[in-house]
Design an enzyme around this catalytic site. Structure first.
Site, PDB file in Angstrom:
ATOM      1  N   SER A 166       0.805  -1.210   0.000  1.00 55.43           N
ATOM      2  CA  SER A 166       0.000   0.000   0.000  1.00 55.43           C
ATOM      3  C   SER A 166       0.849   1.276   0.000  1.00 55.43           C
ATOM      4  CB  SER A 166      -0.952  -0.031   1.202  1.00 55.43           C
ATOM      5  OG  SER A 166      -1.910   0.989   1.125  1.00 55.43           O
ATOM      6  N   LYS A 197      -0.743  -4.254  -3.015  1.00 54.76           N
ATOM      7  CA  LYS A 197      -2.046  -3.698  -2.638  1.00 54.76           C
ATOM      8  C   LYS A 197      -2.140  -2.282  -3.195  1.00 54.76           C
ATOM      9  CE  LYS A 197      -5.102  -2.297   1.069  1.00 54.76           C
ATOM     10  NZ  LYS A 197      -5.314  -0.967   0.449  1.00 54.76           N
ATOM     11  N   ASP A 205      10.174   5.782 -10.186  1.00 57.83           N
ATOM     12  CA  ASP A 205       9.790   6.400 -11.453  1.00 57.83           C
ATOM     13  C   ASP A 205      10.536   7.704 -11.705  1.00 57.83           C
ATOM     14  OD1 ASP A 205       8.107   4.318 -11.894  1.00 57.83           O
ATOM     15  OD2 ASP A 205       6.248   5.476 -11.864  1.00 57.83           O
TER      16      ASP A 205
END
Length: 463
Positions: free
Chosen positions: A324, A349, A335
């Site tokens: 999560s 998740k 990224d």
């Protein structure tokens, strides 16, 4: 498909009769603030005009046959169940089943459940200290929380709990299982666990305690290299994270040569806390965005100008217990190429749960959106793939005979500082020496630091 029914009131008598029935409507229409389209429709009917009415699509309406089936089942249970069942209890059970059948994270929150949710995000609650979910009807350990009875007893991420004490878990809801794990501090609960690599179930006794989760732990692990452990994302984790980074720089006296952010076995927590942690290390750009069916579930979070440690190399450690919010932080830094992600695949998740109050004491927690990393990658059921995969391993130093060296040759030339003892710094082994993944992260940071210093020296020489 839209059903359209046309009414043609050509006969004068029909039009008159209909008009007579609506003569008192203008004041009523104004009072109820009917929309303009409805007003024109009613006026047209009054004047005997041909009007077009769009009826609701039957396919979008409640399925009447299924509702009748529900009412019939409800009645059968009331009449024939072995014990008398209260109507309210039956309806509450129906609501719970309706939500739990959607996905493992949607649930109905009765008053005690809502209190427990607030406790878990505040960082203090009673129980064993395990973040759990459901898988194949069993309770799956997402991760044991640091410094809790469960972790100290040996519970591991990925364990499947098949029995709680003498009660089988199969058939229980997640809420029911959590209630059994909660209890009076000092009492012992035996967990029967199926673990990968074990040929038979194992039993672990865990003593319940008041769980106080420390969100941030930090230290200098070697000269110039810092370590920050985020155990869970709570309401104030973002602020604590920023403070920890600033304190590490103060302790070192200058910019760090490298930083390890440890998100292993971090079950997640509050979305905003993960966004704040990422923002501390990013100067600009998207951190995470969510997509859902309703407008309020479509959100975008961007970094604000200004970042801490802009020139410090970073390695983020993750594993199968990272879920999560921890996946949001790792994915954002990956990224933006702000950090190297190392370890093993994360939990996956990638869904957003929203708590929707029903009244003062009841609510539902429902999945309303999915998380996406800045590059548009969905986390759900995929997780974050590390840039460098490093699996856990036990480190054992091999005993070996000392090598014969130049210094052992008779009449060798003396070397500079020969005869001085070389000892470990402070006479203590680094914490990384006991943790293979942490050691790997530290070695990578040292390599990056060496290359960075060489590049800097070459550039200064060229200038």
């Amino acid at each position: 498909m839209r059903r359209v029914r046309r009414f043609n009131h050509a006969p004068t008598m029909s039009a008159l009769a209909l008009a007579s029935c609506l003569t008192a409507l203008p004041g009523l229409i104004h009072a109820q603030e009917v929309d303009e389209e409805t007003r024109r429709l009613l006026e047209g009917i009054q004047h005997g005009e041909q009007v077009q009415i769009e009826l609701p699509d039957p396919e979008e309406q409640l399925p009447l046959d299924d509702l009748r089936k529900f009412a019939e089942v409800f009645g059968r249970i009331k009449d024939a169940y072995v014990e008398e069942v209260d109507d309210r209890k039956l309806l509450e059970s129906a609501i719970k089943g309706m939500l739990s059948d959607l996905d493992p994270h949607s649930t109905y929150l009765a008053p005690k459940d809502y209190e427990q949710l607030e406790e878990s995000t505040s960082g203090e609650f009673g129980g064993l200290g395990i973040e759990v979910g459901m898988e194949d009807g069993f309770v799956k350990v997402i991760s044991p929380i640091d410094d809790t009875p469960a972790q100290k007893a040996g519970v591991q991420a990925g364990d499947l709990i098949v029995k709680l004490g003498d009660q089988p878990v199969k058939g229980m809801s997640l809420e029911e299982a959590v209630k059994l794990m909660r209890g009076k501090p000092g009492t012992v609960l035996t967990l029967t666990i199926i673990r990968e690599g074990e040929s038979a179930p194992i039993e672990i006794d865990v003593e319940r305690a008041i769980i106080k989760v420390t969100s941030i732990k930090s230290r200098i692990i070697e000269n110039g290299y810092g370590y920050v452990r985020i155990t869970q994302f709570q309401a104030d984790t973002g602020t604590q994270f920023t403070t920890a980074l600033e304190n590490l720089e103060k302790e070192h006296g200058s910019d760090l040569d490298g930083l390890v952010i440890d998100l292993r076995n971090n079950p997640g927590g509050i979305l905003q806390a993960a966004v704040e942690a990422a923002d501390a290390l990013l100067d600009e750009g998207l951190i995470v965005y969510t997509e859902g069916r309703i407008q309020s579930s479509r959100l975008r979070f961007n970094a604000k100008p200004g970042d801490i440690m802009p020139d410090t190399a970073i390695v983020v450690l993750i594993n199968g217990g990272s879920a999560s919010a921890s996946e949001i932080l790792a994915g954002a830094l990956q990224d933006h190429e702000r950090a190297v992600v190392m370890g093993t695949q994360s939990f996956g998740k990638g869904s957003v749960q929203t708590v929707i109050p029903l009244d003062e004491t009841h609510a539902i927690k429902m999945t309303t959106a999915r998380y996406y990393t800045p590059d548009g990658r969905s986390i759900q059921a995929k997780g974050i793939k590390p840039d460098i995969e490093v699996k856990p391993a036990e480190l054992t130093e091999l005993d070996s005979q000392p090598f014969f060296t130049e210094a052992d040759l008779s009449g060798h030339l003396e070397g500079q500082d020969e005869g001085q003892d070389v000892t470990e710094e402070d006479g203590q082994a680094s914490p990384a020496s006991r943790d293979f993944q942490l050691r790997s992260a530290l070695n990578l940071l040292k390599g990056l630091s060496i290359l960075n210093k060489r590049n800097t020296t070459e550039q200064e020489s060229a200038d």
